[in-house]
Write a protein that holds these residues in place. Structure first.
Motif, mmCIF file in Angstrom:
data_model
loop_
_atom_site.group_PDB
_atom_site.id
_atom_site.type_symbol
_atom_site.label_atom_id
_atom_site.label_comp_id
_atom_site.label_asym_id
_atom_site.label_seq_id
_atom_site.Cartn_x
_atom_site.Cartn_y
_atom_site.Cartn_z
ATOM 1 N N ARG A 1 0.833 -1.216 0.000
ATOM 2 C CA ARG A 1 0.000 0.000 0.000
ATOM 3 C C ARG A 1 0.861 1.257 0.000
ATOM 4 O O ARG A 1 0.550 2.245 -0.682
ATOM 5 N N GLU B 1 0.687 4.025 -2.985
ATOM 6 C CA GLU B 1 0.359 5.419 -2.682
ATOM 7 C C GLU B 1 1.451 6.362 -3.180
ATOM 8 O O GLU B 1 1.161 7.456 -3.673
ATOM 9 N N LYS C 1 -8.000 9.846 -3.388
ATOM 10 C CA LYS C 1 -9.142 10.486 -2.736
ATOM 11 C C LYS C 1 -10.372 9.583 -2.737
ATOM 12 O O LYS C 1 -11.336 9.842 -2.014
ATOM 13 N N ASP C 2 -10.335 8.536 -3.539
ATOM 14 C CA ASP C 2 -11.468 7.612 -3.625
ATOM 15 C C ASP C 2 -11.149 6.382 -2.785
ATOM 16 O O ASP C 2 -10.249 5.598 -3.125
ATOM 17 N N SER C 3 -11.870 6.221 -1.680
ATOM 18 C CA SER C 3 -11.620 5.075 -0.797
ATOM 19 C C SER C 3 -11.894 3.754 -1.490
ATOM 20 O O SER C 3 -11.398 2.707 -1.080
ATOM 21 N N ARG D 1 -8.766 1.617 -2.878
ATOM 22 C CA ARG D 1 -7.744 1.189 -1.930
ATOM 23 C C ARG D 1 -7.336 -0.265 -2.218
ATOM 24 O O ARG D 1 -8.162 -1.116 -2.521
ATOM 25 N N GLU E 1 -6.681 -3.876 -1.552
ATOM 26 C CA GLU E 1 -7.154 -4.839 -0.562
ATOM 27 C C GLU E 1 -6.198 -6.026 -0.511
ATOM 28 O O GLU E 1 -5.428 -6.271 -1.445
#
Length: 749
Positions: free
Chosen positions: A391, A395, A406-408, A411, A413
């Protein structure tokens, strides 16, 4: 029920009788699984010698008569007398539960058999067990029947049988351990042959050759350099096979044992009557056999390579190291008593991993070569470090991998990371805490932090490309992982499209619903609009790709006072529940909701506020998770529009209260900005044109929304009951008591 219950009704099972009475407590089942579990216990004891650095050869033989033999060239079970029990070490290990060298801190630093019941349980559940030990230049032998020591009289000493006459050792007689031969001073080892008791195991219990080979193969990977040979005497080899060549397990210094007339041999035991078991490296007697041999020097890296099926995305990455942790344990003092002791343990970590161009995850985890199919602390620590570093890199390179931070919903997984991952996670620790005798899950808590930190550091260097030779590989891995993420999101959208289509087909939606286009369910919005006039403007103002409209006529039913039947009979309430599509009440499933936002768009007046309260009452009572998870909003339409003039002609300022209007006019006057003194006041949403409604209330780029939240559900329930319920006096009293505190700025005017 009898009343003469006394101490004579109590039964005391001594020694291994308890194991035979309740075998499931020790081996899980008495079918094939339990039969194989007994074999694992004996093999694990031999492997523990290899882990201690005392053994490099193990031979497992499946005899034609159904017996199994495990031989190793380890140190050999101690043959001297244990001071407390006055029994030889062989008899202690094979007849006493919770006895062995693995309870101390010196003999085994990492072992698989740790509960001290393995060998003794196998002995108890066997109709016969023979053991030979090479130590001190001699070969020792001892036999057992159903866990009890004694002497067998075999008619054919080359073919021992559990049906041979057996004489049990008398209680006060010295042990039956006997010397049956001589070996060189450097020759050591243990050979155990046992016949599973048919009175214990059911008729369906069978040895699985495939399971045995899989277990032996994985053990050879986990203990580099260990050579394990499996001999099946019931299968004839194909072709011209020289069995002696296949069995090359003896080194140049190995010497065969010689029969001797040793003075220590009991006078009443004849050498010819003794049982001779096949030793490590000895050529088996029968030519009817299949032989498989396993030895791997690359350890877990070779294991990952063996498990990999598909085109590799990366090379095999290796995480290894040791770290210490403190633990409180129960130690045995000189008097044999247990006492708490704080000691420092060492945890060895050995992990190999790679990604292949596929979707399946292959992860095997082990503690001291014992497989932990349920995972545990070592796997949790590995996945924690792995997920954190991936992650972090995604990022840091969001633009490259097209990830919207900005969009969860975008993310990374854990499933994205695990797709195509092949990994072997092993740790070696002294006295690990397992969940149960079957050792499925590791529970030693400090291991999680150690593995996580080690993975963080070493895997972090690899995935970031800072370690030499990993930059190109890490790029391919991150591309695969982010590709899995995008595929997952797209699959979810496709599923939502299908679900929306099915919902529309299975139940006809209200004709007044102006739905949005399918495929954008993760951002879809449902506007509940007050009045048909506002609906016409809203249709022109909305973005139909993700904004749906449902008009309601006036004030809906007050559900606080209504029964469920009345609610479902009400067209407005039933339409809202049907369009949301997630059910109602206890059956409400927020995962099935067809929209991400539910927006109440009512006029900015008292009536509009009343309608919002009625809508919130419905949502709170029958679709409460929408509020709890922040999916319910109130639109904030403006009350006034100020048209600027002069050099600012064509520009407009919107205000949302009378006080704000007064302040804004004062500011414009002070700054000498010309404006039309006739300020437009909106009496309702229908008075706006489409552009004005879009700019002020519907366009996500310029609108203002109020998220309806419920910090205290109990308090919210009480307020709803007070203000909207059937009981009028409390509501009247509330209004009277709070009239002096009324604040006009807290409501729309």
């Amino acid at each position: 029920m009898t009343d003469n219950y006394s101490a004579k009704n109590l039964s005391v099972l001594e020694g291994l009788d308890a194991v035979r009475k309740r075998p499931g407590m020790y081996i899980g089942t008495t079918d094939s699984q339990g039969l194989m579990h007994c074999l694992w216990e004996i093999i694990d004891n031999a492997v523990d010698e290899a882990l201690a650095g005392a053994c490099d050869r193990i031979t497992v033989t499946l005899h034609e008569d159904g017996s199994v033999e495990v031989a190793d060239n380890g140190r050999g079970i101690p043959v001297d007398v244990e001071p407390k029990t006055k029994l030889t070490g062989v008899e202690v290990v094979l007849t006493k539960l919770h006895a062995g060298a693995k309870f101390g801190n010196d003999s085994y630093h990492a072992a698989g058999g740790l509960h001290g019941v393995g060998s003794s349980v196998v002995n108890a559940l066997s109709s016969r067990l023979d053991v030979e030990v090479d130590r001190n230049g001699k070969t020792y032998h001892m036999a057992f029947h159903q866990g009890h020591p004694g002497v067998y009289r075999d008619e054919d000493t080359q073919n021992p049988s559990p049906d041979a006459p057996f004489k049990r050792t008398r209680k006060n007689k010295p042990t039956e351990l006997e010397v049956i031969g001589k070996v060189t001073a450097k020759t050591t080892g243990t050979r155990v042959r046992y016949w599973a008791d048919p009175d214990i195991f059911n008729d369906t219990a069978r040895f699985s050759y495939e399971q045995l080979i899989d277990r032996v193969r994985q053990t050879s990977f986990l203990v580099p350099g260990l050579k394990i040979t499996v001999i099946d005497e019931s299968i004839a080899p194909t072709g011209d096979v020289n069995v002696d060549d296949m069995l090359e397990v003896d080194g140049p210094d190995a010497s065969p044992r010689a029969d001797v007339d040793d003075p220590a041999t009991p006078a009443d035991v004849d050498d010819d009557a003794s049982v001779r078991l096949a030793g490590v490296g000895e050529s088996p007697r029968s030519s009817h056999r299949r032989v498989e041999e396993f030895q791997h020097n690359g350890g877990v890296k070779d294991f990952v390579d063996y498990l990999s099926h598909g085109e590799p995305v990366s090379g095999i990455w290796h995480i290894t190291g040791t770290a210490n942790y403190k633990e409180e344990t129960q130690a045995v003092d000189a008097n044999g008593d247990l006492h708490a002791e704080h000691i420092t343990r060492e945890c060895g970590v050995d992990i190999a991993l790679r990604w292949i161009n596929g979707y399946d995850t292959t992860m095997r985890s082990f503690v001291n070569v014992v497989e932990t199919p349920g995972g545990g602390m070592h796997v949790d620590g590995f996945l924690q470090g792995l997920t954190r570093q991936v992650r972090k890199m995604v990022e840091e390179n969001a633009r490259r991998y097209k990830v919207n931070l900005k969009d969860s919903g975008t993310r990374i997984e854990r499933d994205d990371i695990l797709s195509g991952l092949v990994a072997v996670v092993t740790v070696r620790i002294a006295e690990p805490q397992f969940q149960g005798q079957t050792k499925d899950v590791l529970g030693t808590a400090p291991v999680k932090g150690i593995v996580a930190r080690m993975t963080d550091k070493q895997f972090g260097e690899m995935i970031s490309g800072s370690r030499r030779g990993f930059k190109e590989q890490s790029g391919r891995v991150l591309e695969k992982i982010t590709g899995e993420m995008h595929a997952r999101i797209q699959a979810r959208k496709t599923k939502e499209v299908t679900r929306r289509k099915n919902a529309l087909e299975s139940a006809s939606m209200p004709p007044k619903l102006s739905d949005c286009q399918p495929g954008n369910d993760d951002i879809a919005e449902l506007f509940i609009v007050e009045g048909d006039s506002a609906l016409g403007t809203a249709k022109a103002a909305r973005n139909s790709s993700f904004q749906a409209l449902l008009p309601i006529r006036g004030k809906i039913l007050n559900v606080q006072k209504a029964s469920l039947a009345q609610i479902l009979a009400n067209k407005e309430c039933s339409a809202i529940i049907q369009v949301v599509g997630a059910g109602s009440g206890a059956n409400f499933d927020i995962e099935q909701a067809r929209y991400n936002k539910l927006i109440m768009m009512t006029d900015a007046d008292v009536d509009g506020a009343h309608i919002r309260i009625l809508l919130l009452t419905l949502i709170y009572r029958y679709m409460r998770p929408l509020i709890e998870y922040g999916h319910v909003y109130a639109a904030v339409p403006p009350l006034h529009r100020i048209a600027l003039a002069g050099s600012h002609k064509g520009e407009y300022i919107y205000t949302y209260s009378d006080d704000e209007l007064a302040g804004k006019i004062e500011q414009l006057t002070r700054e000498k900005i010309d404006f039309n003194p006739e300020v437009q006041r909106y009496k309702g949403l229908g008075e706006m044109d489409a552009d004005q409604l879009a700019d002020t209330t519907m366009d996500p780029r310029t609108r203002m929304l109020r998220c309806i939240r419920m910090e205290d559900a109990a308090q919210a329930s009480d307020v709803f009951g007070l203000l909207m319920g059937d009981d009028v006096p409390p509501r009247k009293r509330f209004i009277i008591d709070n009239a002096d505190d009324f604040d006009r700025t807290k409501i729309d005017t």
